[in-house]
Design a protein around this motif. Structure first.
Motif, PDB file in Angstrom:
ATOM      1  N   GLU A 100       0.162  11.214  10.321  1.00  0.00           N
ATOM      2  CA  GLU A 100      -1.017  10.630   9.687  1.00  0.00           C
ATOM      3  C   GLU A 100      -0.675   9.432   8.805  1.00  0.00           C
ATOM      4  N   LYS A 145       0.832  -1.205   0.000  1.00  0.00           N
ATOM      5  CA  LYS A 145       0.000   0.000   0.000  1.00  0.00           C
ATOM      6  C   LYS A 145       0.864   1.251   0.000  1.00  0.00           C
ATOM      7  N   ASP A 150      -3.528   4.421  -2.162  1.00  0.00           N
ATOM      8  CA  ASP A 150      -4.519   4.938  -1.212  1.00  0.00           C
ATOM      9  C   ASP A 150      -4.397   6.459  -1.274  1.00  0.00           C
ATOM     10  N   ILE A 151      -5.317   7.113  -2.004  1.00  0.00           N
ATOM     11  CA  ILE A 151      -5.180   8.532  -2.340  1.00  0.00           C
ATOM     12  C   ILE A 151      -6.148   9.375  -1.511  1.00  0.00           C
ATOM     13  N   ASP A 152      -5.610  10.415  -0.886  1.00  0.00           N
ATOM     14  CA  ASP A 152      -6.401  11.354  -0.101  1.00  0.00           C
ATOM     15  C   ASP A 152      -6.290  12.723  -0.751  1.00  0.00           C
ATOM     16  N   PHE A 158       1.272   9.052   5.978  1.00  0.00           N
ATOM     17  CA  PHE A 158       1.362   9.123   4.526  1.00  0.00           C
ATOM     18  C   PHE A 158       2.771   8.729   4.073  1.00  0.00           C
ATOM     19  N   ASP A 159       2.831   8.024   2.949  1.00  0.00           N
ATOM     20  CA  ASP A 159       4.132   7.708   2.356  1.00  0.00           C
ATOM     21  C   ASP A 159       4.691   8.905   1.612  1.00  0.00           C
ATOM     22  N   SER A 196      -1.175  11.903  -0.394  1.00  0.00           N
ATOM     23  CA  SER A 196      -2.101  13.020  -0.224  1.00  0.00           C
ATOM     24  C   SER A 196      -1.850  14.052  -1.317  1.00  0.00           C
ATOM     25  N   GLU A 204      -0.665  -0.817  -4.177  1.00  0.00           N
ATOM     26  CA  GLU A 204      -2.056  -0.425  -3.914  1.00  0.00           C
ATOM     27  C   GLU A 204      -2.079   1.053  -3.530  1.00  0.00           C
ATOM     28  N   ARG A 250       0.264   5.289   0.543  1.00  0.00           N
ATOM     29  CA  ARG A 250      -0.675   6.360   0.914  1.00  0.00           C
ATOM     30  C   ARG A 250      -0.132   7.698   0.430  1.00  0.00           C
TER      31      ARG A 250
END
Length: 295
Positions: A135, A93, A122-124, A137-138, A97, A120, A95
């Motif tokens: 938080e 995954k 995971d977009i914010d 995030f990568d 933003s 995978e 992540r």
């Protein structure tokens, strides 16, 4: 880790039935092996082996414990193998933003996902200032100057917020010649969804910023309505030039007040500083740097 070492020694002795053989495997004395088993038995409060001068035999409790220890060590080995694999190929995954303007890069994200299907995403999407580390995030894509010393940044490029109107609107209402002329125009404004603040248009005169209380005919917190209303001839809007390249090229939208436009916005990708950059993050940073084409 000391406990795991003791379990490894116990399993080896349980399988070989010999302190001497295990000592030779590990490069230690038979006495050291015996003492490690004794410490393990003391911690467990259970005898694991019957010992004699010639034999080492598992007790019933030792036999049951041996089966559990085998499973534990097997799980540990598999976890280590999986970790090694994740560090050798991009997977897992990721992540990320993005600010609202980052939605313009979704085709690049789609192509990245096609090239790396084991990652995978995971977009914010938010304009608020996220805490990357707290938080979890990568990576984040953000505008402006980075202020968090815990992060590493790489510049993706720059863009401009451009004031535009349709030819039909400008023909009907006139082309503004000075920033103050905007007070007589219908203005289509953007509100930041995170803070609720209205975006201030990038106007300046002789190096001094100009702040105007623009009258609005519409306020929205996404770019699509601004674009639709501006193209429909309903007012002047201020939008990132990267969002309206096609409209600028085809002249369905025309820039105004360019000589008073002081905007240059830098876009960067940022990630937590680390000596060990995971493969999934490395390929993402390299891909974004290569494929997001800004000035």
């Amino acid at each position: 880790m000391e406990s795991l070492g003791s379990l490894d020694i116990f399993v080896r002795v349980g399988e070989s039935r010999s302190f001497t053989a295990v000592g030779q495997q590990l490069g230690i004395s038979a006495s050291a092996v015996s003492k490690a088993i004794a410490r393990l038995e003391d911690r467990l409060g259970t005898r694991l082996f019957h010992r004699s001068t010639r034999t080492v035999i598992l007790t019933p409790e030792g036999f049951n414990f041996l089966e559990r220890c085998r499973r534990i060590l097997c799980e540990l080995e598999q976890a280590q193998d999986e970790l090694a694999l994740s560090q050798s190929s991009p997977r897992g995954k990721l992540r990320v933003s993005l600010p609202s303007v980052g939605l313009l890069f979704m085709p690049h994200f789609a192509q990245f996902n096609r090239q790396h299907p084991d990652i995978e995403l995971d977009i914010d999407c938010t304009d608020r200032l996220v805490d990357v580390i707290e938080e979890g995030f990568d990576a984040v894509i953000r505008t402006g100057e980075p202020k968090d010393s815990r992060l590493t940044a790489r510049k993706l490029g720059t863009y401009r917020r451009t004031m535009v109107g349709s030819p039909t609107y400008l023909e009907a209402h006139g082309v503004p010649q000075n920033p103050e002329d905007l007070l007589q125009h219908r203005c289509l404004l953007y509100r930041y969804p995170s803070s609720g603040k209205i975006d201030a248009w990038p106007l300046s005169k002789k190096g001094e910023k100009v702040f105007l209380e623009l009258s609005n005919s519409m306020v929205t917190n996404t770019l699509e309505p601004l674009l639709c209303f501006a193209e429909s001839g309903l007012g002047i809007a201020c939008m990132p030039d990267i969002a309206i390249r096609r409209q600028l090229d085809t002249c369905t939208l025309v820039p105004v007040l360019e000589e008073f436009n002081c905007d240059v916005t830098t876009l960067r990708v940022l990630w937590p500083s680390s000596k060990h950059l995971s493969p999934k993050l490395r390929v993402f940073i390299d891909y974004m740097t290569e494929h997001i084409s800004l000035r």
